[in-house]
Design an enzyme around this catalytic site. Structure first.
Site, PDB file in Angstrom:
ATOM      1  N   GLU A 213      -6.962   4.883   7.645  1.00 28.77           N
ATOM      2  CA  GLU A 213      -6.720   6.296   7.325  1.00 28.77           C
ATOM      3  C   GLU A 213      -7.931   6.892   6.596  1.00 28.77           C
ATOM      4  O   GLU A 213      -8.247   8.072   6.762  1.00 28.77           O
ATOM      5  CB  GLU A 213      -5.428   6.427   6.496  1.00 28.77           C
TER       6      GLU A 213
ATOM      7  N   SER B 293       3.138  -2.165  10.378  1.00 26.07           N
ATOM      8  CA  SER B 293       4.566  -2.273  10.684  1.00 26.07           C
ATOM      9  C   SER B 293       5.163  -3.632  10.332  1.00 26.07           C
ATOM     10  O   SER B 293       6.028  -4.140  11.060  1.00 26.07           O
ATOM     11  CB  SER B 293       4.831  -1.912  12.157  1.00 26.07           C
TER      12      SER B 293
ATOM     13  N   HIS C 183      -9.594   1.374   4.666  1.00 26.70           N
ATOM     14  CA  HIS C 183      -8.335   1.535   5.394  1.00 26.70           C
ATOM     15  C   HIS C 183      -8.570   2.494   6.560  1.00 26.70           C
ATOM     16  O   HIS C 183      -9.355   3.438   6.445  1.00 26.70           O
ATOM     17  CB  HIS C 183      -7.258   2.087   4.448  1.00 26.70           C
TER      18      HIS C 183
ATOM     19  N   GLY D 133       2.395   2.251  10.781  1.00 33.16           N
ATOM     20  CA  GLY D 133       3.413   3.299  10.671  1.00 33.16           C
ATOM     21  C   GLY D 133       4.118   3.637  11.971  1.00 33.16           C
ATOM     22  O   GLY D 133       4.808   4.651  12.052  1.00 33.16           O
TER      23      GLY D 133
ATOM     24  N   ASN E  84       0.868  -1.176   0.000  1.00 30.65           N
ATOM     25  CA  ASN E  84       0.000   0.000   0.000  1.00 30.65           C
ATOM     26  C   ASN E  84       0.909   1.230   0.000  1.00 30.65           C
ATOM     27  O   ASN E  84       1.479   1.568   1.029  1.00 30.65           O
ATOM     28  CB  ASN E  84      -0.894  -0.040   1.252  1.00 30.65           C
ATOM     29  N   TRP E  85       1.021   1.855  -1.138  1.00 34.63           N
ATOM     30  CA  TRP E  85       1.955   2.979  -1.261  1.00 34.63           C
ATOM     31  C   TRP E  85       1.415   4.277  -0.671  1.00 34.63           C
ATOM     32  O   TRP E  85       2.119   5.259  -0.579  1.00 34.63           O
ATOM     33  CB  TRP E  85       2.324   3.182  -2.738  1.00 34.63           C
ATOM     34  N   LYS E  86       0.127   4.300  -0.327  1.00 34.66           N
ATOM     35  CA  LYS E  86      -0.499   5.516   0.215  1.00 34.66           C
ATOM     36  C   LYS E  86      -0.219   6.700  -0.717  1.00 34.66           C
ATOM     37  O   LYS E  86      -0.150   6.514  -1.932  1.00 34.66           O
ATOM     38  CB  LYS E  86      -0.021   5.757   1.648  1.00 34.66           C
TER      39      LYS E  86
ATOM     40  N   GLU F  83      -5.652  -4.764  10.438  1.00 27.21           N
ATOM     41  CA  GLU F  83      -4.606  -3.779  10.683  1.00 27.21           C
ATOM     42  C   GLU F  83      -4.922  -3.000  11.957  1.00 27.21           C
ATOM     43  O   GLU F  83      -5.727  -2.052  11.930  1.00 27.21           O
ATOM     44  CB  GLU F  83      -4.528  -2.784   9.518  1.00 27.21           C
TER      45      GLU F  83
HETATM   46  P1  PGA Z   1       2.729   0.292   7.607  1.00 26.48           P
HETATM   47  O1  PGA Z   1       1.268   0.554   6.982  1.00 26.48           O
HETATM   48  O2  PGA Z   1       3.248  -0.998   7.033  1.00 26.48           O
HETATM   49  O3  PGA Z   1       3.551   1.479   7.170  1.00 26.48           O
HETATM   50  O4  PGA Z   1       2.552   0.215   9.084  1.00 26.48           O
HETATM   51  C1  PGA Z   1       0.379  -0.507   6.744  1.00 26.48           C
HETATM   52  C2  PGA Z   1      -0.904   0.026   6.151  1.00 26.48           C
HETATM   53  O5  PGA Z   1      -1.350   1.102   6.529  1.00 26.48           O
HETATM   54  O6  PGA Z   1      -1.512  -0.630   5.269  1.00 26.48           O
END
Ligand code: PGA
Length: 239
Positions: free
Chosen positions: A97, A201, A95, A169, A8-10, A163
């Site tokens: 976010e 993470s 997600h 993160g 997931n490159w966001k 998640e």
């Molecule tokens: P992360 O993010 O690996 O940077 O913790 C995972 C995600 O949000 O899908």
């Protein structure tokens, strides 16, 4: 079940990032391994380019979000049909976010998962508790409610990503026992053929241990998927 390793490159990546994916493929002697499914979800601006460049190389491409409708007056939004038309085979929905930044409820996430299905794509439906919910011992209640609210009733082809919000993160991860317990809990509430990914993470240093857990059928990787070396090491940990 074949593991799915999803990046997931966001909100990261420009057209020059094609080089990073080429580097990743180069780390597997020029073709992606058959024993795992590899997915990259770049920002929407790169979905078409990546799909053209990499679908023949065994790397699937996905979106990070979609609108629930196929088209219409929704400035700035992208529909599942548009992502599929650009070559995406998957789309992440719900997600944390998106849930936090855009107030997406389970009902909204469910409608997006239905849209993905309508467009012929596989939805990756994300669930996970916050730190305070886990501290209060409510993680299974929260995830159970998210599952029942976010998975479409007529769901066919979908993936669940667990998640924990506090692990995204942050460099923090649940214990292996806690990951196992939550994935068993999710397995009891989903079909046996649905892949359940762990996310939050995941790094080269912890991937092997996490991916070895029963009912962990792959990983959703944020930060570590941006670097070819790190993502390759995580993919290799699943082989
Ligand atoms: P992360 O993010 O690996 O940077 O913790 C995972 C995600 O949000 O899908």
């Amino acid at each position: 079940m074949k593991p799915l390793l999803a990046g997931n490159w966001k909100m990261n990546g420009l057209s020059a990032s094609v080089n990073e994916v080429e580097k990743l493929i180069g780390m597997f002697d020029g073709s992606a391994p058959d024993d795992v499914d590899i997915l990259i979800c770049p920002p929407a601006t790169l979905v078409g380019l990546f799909a053209t460049e990499f679908s023949d190389e065994g790397i699937a491409i996905g979106g990070q979000d979609c609108h629930r409708k196929a088209s219409g007056a929704h400035t700035g939004d992208i529909s599942a049909e548009m992502l599929a038309d650009a070559g995406a085979a998957f789309v992440i929905v719900g997600h944390s976010e998106r849930r936090a930044d855009h107030g997406e409820t389970d009902a909204v996430v469910c409608a997006k998962a239905e849209a993905a299905q309508r467009a012929g794509m596989t939805a990756i439906i994300c669930v996970g508790e916050t730190e305070s919910e886990r501290k209060a011992g409510r993680e299974k209640d929260v995830v159970g409610a998210q599952l029942s609210g976010s998975i479409p009733r007529q769901a066919e082809n979908y993936v669940i990503a667990y998640e924990p919000v506090w692990a995204i993160g942050t460099g923090m991860t649940p214990t292996i026992e806690d990951i196992a317990a939550m994935h068993d809990f999710i397995r009891d509430r989903t079909r046996k053929d649905v892949r359940i990914l762990y996310g939050g993470s995941v790094k080269p240093g912890n991937a092997r241990e996490i991916l070895a857990v029963q009912n962990v059928n792959g990983a959703l990787v944020g930060g570590a998927s941006l670097k070819a070396e790190d993502f390759a090491a995580i993919i290799k940990a699943a082989l």
